[in-house]
Structure formats: structure tokens, C-alpha cells
Motif scaffolding. Sequence first.
Motif, PDB file in Angstrom:
ATOM      1  N   HIS A  18       0.844  -1.189   0.000  1.00 32.94           N
ATOM      2  CA  HIS A  18       0.000   0.000   0.000  1.00 32.94           C
ATOM      3  C   HIS A  18       0.884   1.245   0.000  1.00 32.94           C
ATOM      4  O   HIS A  18       1.914   1.287   0.672  1.00 32.94           O
ATOM      5  CB  HIS A  18      -0.905   0.018   1.235  1.00 32.94           C
ATOM      6  CG  HIS A  18      -1.859  -1.141   1.298  1.00 32.94           C
ATOM      7  ND1 HIS A  18      -3.085  -1.126   0.673  1.00 32.94           N
ATOM      8  CD2 HIS A  18      -1.750  -2.350   1.892  1.00 32.94           C
ATOM      9  CE1 HIS A  18      -3.701  -2.273   0.905  1.00 32.94           C
ATOM     10  NE2 HIS A  18      -2.907  -3.042   1.632  1.00 32.94           N
ATOM     11  N   LYS A  19       0.470   2.255  -0.747  1.00 33.24           N
ATOM     12  CA  LYS A  19       1.221   3.513  -0.774  1.00 33.24           C
ATOM     13  C   LYS A  19       0.276   4.658  -1.096  1.00 33.24           C
ATOM     14  O   LYS A  19      -0.595   4.525  -1.964  1.00 33.24           O
ATOM     15  CB  LYS A  19       2.338   3.465  -1.823  1.00 33.24           C
ATOM     16  CG  LYS A  19       3.215   4.723  -1.832  1.00 33.24           C
ATOM     17  CD  LYS A  19       4.344   4.594  -2.827  1.00 33.24           C
ATOM     18  CE  LYS A  19       5.199   5.847  -2.850  1.00 33.24           C
ATOM     19  NZ  LYS A  19       5.892   6.094  -1.557  1.00 33.24           N
ATOM     20  N   SER A  20       0.460   5.784  -0.405  1.00 29.47           N
ATOM     21  CA  SER A  20      -0.274   6.999  -0.732  1.00 29.47           C
ATOM     22  C   SER A  20       0.531   7.797  -1.750  1.00 29.47           C
ATOM     23  O   SER A  20       1.759   7.905  -1.638  1.00 29.47           O
ATOM     24  CB  SER A  20      -0.506   7.845   0.522  1.00 29.47           C
ATOM     25  OG  SER A  20      -1.404   7.200   1.402  1.00 29.47           O
ATOM     26  N   LEU A  21      -0.177   8.363  -2.728  1.00 25.01           N
ATOM     27  CA  LEU A  21       0.517   9.085  -3.799  1.00 25.01           C
ATOM     28  C   LEU A  21      -0.399  10.151  -4.378  1.00 25.01           C
ATOM     29  O   LEU A  21      -1.588   9.912  -4.590  1.00 25.01           O
ATOM     30  CB  LEU A  21       0.942   8.101  -4.903  1.00 25.01           C
ATOM     31  CG  LEU A  21       1.835   8.641  -6.019  1.00 25.01           C
ATOM     32  CD1 LEU A  21       3.204   9.043  -5.465  1.00 25.01           C
ATOM     33  CD2 LEU A  21       1.998   7.592  -7.121  1.00 25.01           C
ATOM     34  N   PHE A  22       0.152  11.325  -4.604  1.00 22.95           N
ATOM     35  CA  PHE A  22      -0.541  12.391  -5.329  1.00 22.95           C
ATOM     36  C   PHE A  22      -0.180  12.236  -6.804  1.00 22.95           C
ATOM     37  O   PHE A  22       0.983  12.339  -7.178  1.00 22.95           O
ATOM     38  CB  PHE A  22      -0.105  13.753  -4.800  1.00 22.95           C
ATOM     39  CG  PHE A  22      -0.656  14.916  -5.560  1.00 22.95           C
ATOM     40  CD1 PHE A  22      -2.017  15.188  -5.549  1.00 22.95           C
ATOM     41  CD2 PHE A  22       0.184  15.758  -6.274  1.00 22.95           C
ATOM     42  CE1 PHE A  22      -2.535  16.275  -6.247  1.00 22.95           C
ATOM     43  CE2 PHE A  22      -0.318  16.841  -6.965  1.00 22.95           C
ATOM     44  CZ  PHE A  22      -1.677  17.110  -6.951  1.00 22.95           C
ATOM     45  N   MET A  23      -1.168  11.974  -7.652  1.00 22.42           N
ATOM     46  CA  MET A  23      -0.898  11.623  -9.045  1.00 22.42           C
ATOM     47  C   MET A  23      -1.192  12.743 -10.031  1.00 22.42           C
ATOM     48  O   MET A  23      -0.722  12.696 -11.165  1.00 22.42           O
ATOM     49  CB  MET A  23      -1.680  10.364  -9.434  1.00 22.42           C
ATOM     50  CG  MET A  23      -1.389   9.172  -8.543  1.00 22.42           C
ATOM     51  SD  MET A  23      -1.917   7.584  -9.223  1.00 22.42           S
ATOM     52  CE  MET A  23      -0.690   7.312 -10.486  1.00 22.42           C
TER      53      MET A  23
END
Length: 602
Positions: free
Chosen positions: A154-159
Motif C-alpha cells: 500500500h502507498k499513498s501518492l498524489f498523481m
Amino acid sequence: MQNGQRSHSTIPPLRFSVFLDPTHQIYLRWDHDEESSLMTFDLQAQSTGWVAFGFTNHGEITGADFVIGGVLPDGNIYFSDWHGVNEETILEDESQDYELLSLTQDDTSTTMTFRRHFRTCDKHDLDITSDTLRLITGYGTDDTIDFFKGKIIHKSLFMMVFSNEDELHSPSVYHVYDLKLNDFPIPVDDTTYACTFLPLPIVKQKHHIYKFEAMITPRNETIVHHILVYGCGNASVLPSGVSDCYGGDPDFALCSQIVVGWAVGGGSYMFPDETGISIGTPLDAQWVRLEIHYSNFNLIPDLIDNSGIRLYYTPELRPYDMGVLQTGLFTFPIHFIPPGAESFMSYGVCNTSLFDEMNGTPVPDMHVFGYLLHTHLAGLGVRGVQYRNGEQVTIICEDNQYDFNLQETRGMKKEVVFKPGDEFLVECHYQTKYRTELTFGGPSTLNEMCLAFLFYYPRNNISSCMGYPDIQYVAHQLGQEAADAMEGMMAINLVEWDNETIKTAEKACKEADQIVMIKTIDELLRNETGFVRDIVDAEPPPCKDISTSMPGLQPEGQAKYQAAPPTVTSKALSTKGIFPFPALLFIPLGFTWLLASSQSRL
């Protein structure tokens, strides 16, 4: 090499990339086309088995939206769109809304290139937005798709990134300068704010800082929460040494004009070509206050830190000097959030009517090009809204899926012009359903903040513009007596909190007049008034359907995988029920359309 299907002769270059796991086994490249509202992904995993990628709500399998693909030993490929039914079951979508562009494999890795619309018409697909997105990705050792036994990450990312450093102008001549602590012993305490005063680079002529990045001491990555650099007025008398920023010596809290800032999860940031931070002129700060917030919740002893901020500066000047305006809800002592709240909104208003007077000269239009949003652990979302003549102009910045562990400076697709007289509202969304005591605004990670830092040009002398509600009004609405603000805060502690009083408090905080505190770089402070205006939500874009439907596939025939096979029925099929040959590869029914398509091209 085993080559899979390629449905397009060329795949456009993808500008953005990141490793999705700490061991660098999964590498993602991506890009987006605003006009067609399409996002393209290129995922490479160090595996020759199945590969998965998609999106989740807060890291849960339930409601997750993802694709699974791979290359079989005979060279055929499989690729399909799935969703999570619950934490033990995944189900293939009837509507296939991810379009495969390429799927290849070599001796060590599988590479899958595909795309989809930001917002599809399938209820099982999650929207791709300008919020922080929670990614789910993973892989298996072979093509037997045992999803719940695979390596899941799992990873949070601003795309919705709009540019990278390669697209910006890097000067031909530049220098590097570090602002950092030296061998600082991190206290065995859950919260520490360490401050020191440092000179900026000494230059004989004007230069521009055009880029900054954090330098975090190895092994302290989970301890360093944020780093802020504040510019000091040149008339300031500054202390020496390192001390608590907000402790017994008030001099260590001097200087409030933010120059640059970094928070946990952030990376380097290069300013747009039009602007930079000016140094070297009589009007520029010569000294700064370096503030580092440590969160040593595990009380780890004997930690030594040398973290700080690295500045890149150049004599090749940009057209404009930039500044940072701190906005939001004044942190202490008025801010509070009730316990047990599923949802609670807090507000801070900036009324700019005094800007010209406090600046000393008329403030030119502020061109906002970037922002950094900040709450602590209870924060779910933040947004900043601009108003002019009482009417909403635009939502300048927002993140409705805020992640405390991914706080970064984000550029904007298009600059927003902020005119003198405009108002700016910061709204913060919190959840405290597992807390039993009031949460107050304050410096600790277990306290709360509600801030939005606006990066803009050309620079003026205003450092912050923050509001807070009339706490006496709030206390009275909650049935408490309060003769002044201090009594108002004391009265908040007497409230019996339940769903009704939580909603009453939220409504009162929004209805109350706001006291707006405006400060300049020279610590001049003035109060203004304001009030919280309503926010008009933007209409979501229309959904777009590039679905490759599976002809004749009924719900009963959808491929379904469960962690533990249940009793088999016509609508709840376990893997074993669909494929009774355990030695064979697990190839879901929904893959047949793509297998057939692949074979027809090979």
C-alpha cells in the motif's frame, strides 16, 4: 523474452515515476491527459507471476479497484479489471474499464502498460482525483493467482502532478547551501520543537533560491515530522544556540515569515521558472529560524540528528520574487475538536482588507502557484476557497483524502490570482470517533492544526493571515456561560459530548464571527473580522465509458476469488468451484475475452 499484446503502436512518454515499495521491487511510471481525462500507467514488478495495481479507500480491500495481469508460460497474456467485495473476497468487474496497451515479461520482471479514464461509469471503479490517492499493488511468484497470499503493498501518492523538474529551467550556474542542526540529541519525548537561528548565504549581488529539499538523517525518517524555515526581520535581535521553539524563552519563537517548508512524506520542490526566493538585497532576510519538529512516540533513546533543508540558489535571476502566506485556523488556544466525532469541520478565515495598510504600499495581485496543506492525525481533508465581493471564485487547493504521512508542496495546473480585498477560507475535516477526550489545537502530533501555506509571487510583507471563531458565542450555543475567551475555552471542557452537541459545536463554529490575525515579517500584528461563507462544491466531471464488456457473461459466471472458500452457490463461487484442477493455472473466466484477442493478433 515473452512478448504480450500491444494494442497501440506507440505509447507516449510518461513524465512521472516512483518506486511503490521500500525494497524497489515495484516501479510505477504514469502521466495524465486533462483533455481526454485519461491516465496512463506503466507498472514494472520484479516477478514473472501475476501483477496487480489499483486504488483503495484507506488501504482496505473492500471497495478496492484494481487490475490483475501477467504473461503465461506459453506467451499468452491475461489482464482484467477487479474489485474487492470484502476483506476476503475479490470479484472481477462485469465492465472492463482499464485498457491494456502492452504486457511483456523477461526472465526477472513483468511490465504492464494500461490506461483508464479519471472517472468511469462503473460503480466498482474509484475516481482518480487531485486528492491523495491510496494505491494497492502486488505480485505473485507465478501465474496461480492467489491474491491474498501474494506480496501486497500500500502507498499513498498524489498523481495529478502537472510538471516535473525536467520541464522547468535549471540554471547553468548554481550553489548549494545547507540549513541544519549539528549533532542534536533528540529528547526521549513524544514531541520536541527544536529551533536555532542561522544566516542565509552571503552573496555580493541578488540571487534567487530556486529549489529546496529536505535532508533527513538516516534512521530518523520516522521521527522528523516537519522542518520550517522562517525569515527574520533585519532589525531582529536573535538568540544563539538551540532551544525549544515554544518553551520558556520567547525569543526562540521570533520570525514568522515562512521561506520554505517540508513535512513528512514530502520531496524536493523546484519553483516555477517565473519566480524564486530573493536573497542578497537590503530588503531580504539575512537570518532565518530553522524549526524541526520531532515526534519520538516510541521514546527511542540516544538518537542524534543532523537534519535540515538544502537550498539551491543562482545568480540567474527570475522575473519575480516569491513569498509564502500562512493561512488557516489560528492554532492555540481556541481550536478544539470534540471526542467521538465521525465528522467535524473547523474553519479559519483570512480577510485581506488590511493588507495594503500593513504592507506599507499597495499589495500587487498575488499569483498563487503552489500550496502545502497541514493537519495532524485526526485530519481527513483540507481545502482552501477564494471569495471576491462575497462570491466564491474558486477552490484554490484541496485534498479530501489527506494523509498525514504524505505532506508535500504541490504545484497547481494554473495560477490563481488573489487580489487585495479577496477573502480566503480554510476548511479542515476531522474524525475523532476513537478518542474519548477533547482534541485541542497545539504543537503535538496528538494536538491538531488546520493550515494552508500558499506559495505566490510577487512577494509582499504579509507573513500570515489566520482566523478563529468567537469562542464565547460557541460556548453560549452549547449552553455554557462565558464572560471572555478564556472562560469560553474552559466552558468547552464542561460539555457532555454526544452526536447532538458535536453537531451544535460544528454549526456554532461556522456561524460565529471570526477574529482574523494578520502579521507582517516585522512582527506587526493587527486584528480584523470575518465570517465563514458557504462553500459551493464543484460538479464532478461526467463519467466516461471505455468499457470492454464481456459478451454473454452473467453475474453468476464472474470470476471470484476468496481467501477461504465458502459454501459454493451459483452466485458465490470459490476458486476451487470454478477451477477444480489444482495443478493448473488459475485463469478467471473474464480473462477469456483478452486471451482470445491476444491469440488473434499473435
